[in-house]
Design a protein around this motif. Structure first.
Motif, PDB file in Angstrom:
ATOM      1  N   ASP A  86      65.221  32.502  48.639  1.00 16.58           N
ATOM      2  CA  ASP A  86      64.087  33.210  49.229  1.00 16.58           C
ATOM      3  C   ASP A  86      62.806  32.678  48.595  1.00 16.58           C
ATOM      4  OD1 ASP A  86      64.338  34.400  46.681  1.00 16.58           O
ATOM      5  OD2 ASP A  86      65.457  36.088  47.506  1.00 16.58           O
ATOM      6  N   VAL A  87      61.802  33.528  48.416  1.00 11.89           N
ATOM      7  CA  VAL A  87      60.539  33.076  47.812  1.00 11.89           C
ATOM      8  C   VAL A  87      60.581  33.224  46.301  1.00 11.89           C
ATOM      9  CG1 VAL A  87      58.060  33.553  47.639  1.00 11.89           C
ATOM     10  CG2 VAL A  87      59.166  33.486  49.881  1.00 11.89           C
ATOM     11  N   GLY A  88      60.954  34.414  45.809  1.00 16.54           N
ATOM     12  CA  GLY A  88      61.063  34.648  44.374  1.00 16.54           C
ATOM     13  C   GLY A  88      59.725  34.949  43.727  1.00 16.54           C
ATOM     14  N   GLY A  89      59.777  35.110  42.433  1.00 12.99           N
ATOM     15  CA  GLY A  89      58.568  35.448  41.692  1.00 12.99           C
ATOM     16  C   GLY A  89      58.178  36.902  41.892  1.00 12.99           C
ATOM     17  N   SER A  90      56.938  37.192  41.642  1.00 13.02           N
ATOM     18  CA  SER A  90      56.424  38.543  41.811  1.00 13.02           C
ATOM     19  C   SER A  90      55.253  38.531  42.784  1.00 13.02           C
ATOM     20  CB  SER A  90      55.976  39.127  40.468  1.00 13.02           C
ATOM     21  OG  SER A  90      54.900  38.373  39.927  1.00 13.02           O
ATOM     22  N   VAL A  91      54.900  39.720  43.257  1.00 10.52           N
ATOM     23  CA  VAL A  91      53.774  39.880  44.178  1.00 10.52           C
ATOM     24  C   VAL A  91      52.775  40.845  43.529  1.00 10.52           C
ATOM     25  CG1 VAL A  91      53.026  40.564  46.488  1.00 10.52           C
ATOM     26  CG2 VAL A  91      55.290  39.531  46.164  1.00 10.52           C
ATOM     27  N   PRO A  92      51.698  40.316  42.950  1.00 15.14           N
ATOM     28  CA  PRO A  92      50.647  41.204  42.456  1.00 15.14           C
ATOM     29  C   PRO A  92      49.757  41.615  43.632  1.00 15.14           C
ATOM     30  CG  PRO A  92      50.147  38.932  41.886  1.00 15.14           C
ATOM     31  CD  PRO A  92      51.436  38.913  42.648  1.00 15.14           C
ATOM     32  N   VAL A  93      49.955  42.820  44.118  1.00 14.80           N
ATOM     33  CA  VAL A  93      49.187  43.307  45.263  1.00 14.80           C
ATOM     34  C   VAL A  93      47.856  43.846  44.746  1.00 14.80           C
ATOM     35  CG1 VAL A  93      49.136  44.875  47.232  1.00 14.80           C
ATOM     36  CG2 VAL A  93      51.320  43.906  46.456  1.00 14.80           C
ATOM     37  N   ARG A  94      46.770  43.309  45.272  1.00 13.40           N
ATOM     38  CA  ARG A  94      45.432  43.717  44.851  1.00 13.40           C
ATOM     39  C   ARG A  94      44.812  44.582  45.944  1.00 13.40           C
ATOM     40  NH1 ARG A  94      43.077  40.393  41.129  1.00 13.40           N
ATOM     41  NH2 ARG A  94      41.423  41.937  41.187  1.00 13.40           N
ATOM     42  N   PHE A  95      44.373  45.787  45.560  1.00 20.10           N
ATOM     43  CA  PHE A  95      43.783  46.716  46.501  1.00 20.10           C
ATOM     44  C   PHE A  95      42.262  46.683  46.396  1.00 20.10           C
ATOM     45  CE2 PHE A  95      48.064  48.214  45.893  1.00 20.10           C
ATOM     46  CZ  PHE A  95      48.436  48.647  47.155  1.00 20.10           C
ATOM     47  N   PRO A  96      41.570  46.980  47.493  1.00 22.14           N
ATOM     48  CA  PRO A  96      40.102  47.033  47.427  1.00 22.14           C
ATOM     49  C   PRO A  96      39.653  47.995  46.333  1.00 22.14           C
ATOM     50  CG  PRO A  96      40.841  47.102  49.706  1.00 22.14           C
ATOM     51  CD  PRO A  96      42.071  47.244  48.853  1.00 22.14           C
ATOM     52  N   SER A  97      38.907  47.485  45.359  1.00 21.19           N
ATOM     53  CA  SER A  97      38.510  48.304  44.214  1.00 21.19           C
ATOM     54  C   SER A  97      37.514  47.540  43.359  1.00 21.19           C
ATOM     55  CB  SER A  97      39.740  48.664  43.363  1.00 21.19           C
ATOM     56  OG  SER A  97      39.377  49.373  42.197  1.00 21.19           O
ATOM     57  N   GLU A  98      36.611  48.272  42.740  1.00 23.67           N
ATOM     58  CA  GLU A  98      35.709  47.701  41.743  1.00 23.67           C
ATOM     59  C   GLU A  98      36.293  47.819  40.338  1.00 23.67           C
ATOM     60  OE1 GLU A  98      32.594  46.316  42.129  1.00 23.67           O
ATOM     61  OE2 GLU A  98      32.725  46.412  44.314  1.00 23.67           O
ATOM     62  N   GLU A  99      37.398  48.533  40.202  1.00 25.12           N
ATOM     63  CA  GLU A  99      38.001  48.786  38.905  1.00 25.12           C
ATOM     64  C   GLU A  99      38.670  47.529  38.358  1.00 25.12           C
ATOM     65  OE1 GLU A  99      41.486  51.682  36.990  1.00 25.12           O
ATOM     66  OE2 GLU A  99      40.721  52.037  39.032  1.00 25.12           O
ATOM     67  N   TYR A 100      38.553  47.331  37.052  1.00 24.78           N
ATOM     68  CA  TYR A 100      39.206  46.181  36.412  1.00 24.78           C
ATOM     69  C   TYR A 100      40.715  46.307  36.567  1.00 24.78           C
ATOM     70  CZ  TYR A 100      40.770  42.995  32.739  1.00 24.78           C
ATOM     71  OH  TYR A 100      41.392  41.996  32.041  1.00 24.78           O
ATOM     72  N   PRO A 101      41.381  45.270  37.107  1.00 28.39           N
ATOM     73  CA  PRO A 101      42.801  45.399  37.423  1.00 28.39           C
ATOM     74  C   PRO A 101      43.742  44.993  36.301  1.00 28.39           C
ATOM     75  CG  PRO A 101      41.984  43.353  38.306  1.00 28.39           C
ATOM     76  CD  PRO A 101      40.802  44.024  37.644  1.00 28.39           C
ATOM     77  N   GLY A 102      43.231  44.393  35.222  1.00 27.00           N
ATOM     78  CA  GLY A 102      44.111  43.798  34.234  1.00 27.00           C
ATOM     79  C   GLY A 102      44.679  42.484  34.751  1.00 27.00           C
TER      80      GLY A 102
END
Length: 254
Positions: free
Chosen positions: A89-105
């Motif tokens: 398949d594709v593998g790895g991870s999916v960091p989903v980023r949501f609309p936000s001004e907050e620092y995501p780390g």
């Protein structure tokens, strides 16, 4: 595909590597994974975190994306036929980023590491274990959607930092830190495009997540490695563009 641009810049985009229907199917399964974190596509009020990382799901659309003929051809061209490890398949991870001004780390310049070195993921100058970093865009990504930032040509300089460390290697963040400030003054590119595009990056390209996300929809992107168990030969006999870029970087003058 512009192989010379890959050697020079450290990445190339495969546009339309998989079709919009496959991308939509992948997004649906990612939303199913996000439901376990209390997030719903239909309820924007549930998007309370700037970033949620999930394991890349498996399933038919991910198998189709990972087996894209365009990507198979690109892996063969950049690494060499028969040298890279196929995955189901594709593998790895999916960091989903949501609309936000907050620092995501999870924001910071680094190169990809291939094994855990006790403090971060490490790699060596032969890139043992990894042939490419692949950025699979499952959603449209524009300049406002917190795209990954790639420092153009930085892979050439990273090779020279890694060389003295030999087989032992260095941590990916430590390599990027050694390249400050000169390489960070170089031009940067953003991994933007349509759902179904895939960026294939040299494993030594310095890159980072960005913030804030000022778009309107979540950014969904997987970031697996393309495995090359033994890495690359750097005596000039390895014809692959990945190896050629490393050799070019090692031989470059200050």
């Amino acid at each position: 595909m512009d192989v010379d641009a890959f050697v020079r810049d450290g990445f190339v985009a495969v546009r339309g590597a998989f079709d919009p229907e496959t991308a939509a199917g992948c997004r649906s399964l990612i939303w199913a994974a996000l439901a376990e974190h209390g997030m719903s596509e239909a309820d924007r009020s549930s998007w309370v975190r700037p970033s949620v990382r999930v394991d890349c799901p498996d399933g038919t659309p991910f198998r189709a994306a990972g087996a894209s003929p365009a990507l198979v051809d690109a892996y063969d061209a950049l690494i060499g036929r028969g040298r890279w490890t196929r995955r189901p398949d594709v593998g790895g991870s999916v960091p989903v980023r949501f609309p936000s001004e907050e620092y995501p780390g999870d924001v910071g310049y680094h190169i990809e590491g291939n094994w855990w070195g006790g403090d971060e993921y490490w790699t060596n100058v032969r890139s043992r274990g990894r042939g490419l970093l692949a950025l699979f865009l499952f959603s449209d990504v524009g300049p406002d959607d917190a795209p990954t930032r790639l420092v153009v040509g930085s892979h050439l300089y990273a090779a020279r930092v890694l060389a003295p460390a030999g087989e032992t290697g260095m941590g990916g963040g430590a390599v990027a830190e050694r390249l400050r400030p000169s390489v960070f003054c170089r031009r940067a590119a953003e991994a933007t495009g349509r759902a179904g595009d895939v960026y294939l990056c040299h494993p030594f390209v310095v890159h980072t997540a960005t913030w804030p996300h000022r778009g309107t929809t979540p950014r969904m992107m997987a970031q697996p490695g393309v495995e090359v168990p033994d890495g690359f030969t750097l005596d000039g006999t390895d014809p692959s563009p990945v190896a050629r870029a490393i050799v070019t970087g090692l031989g470059a003058a200050d």
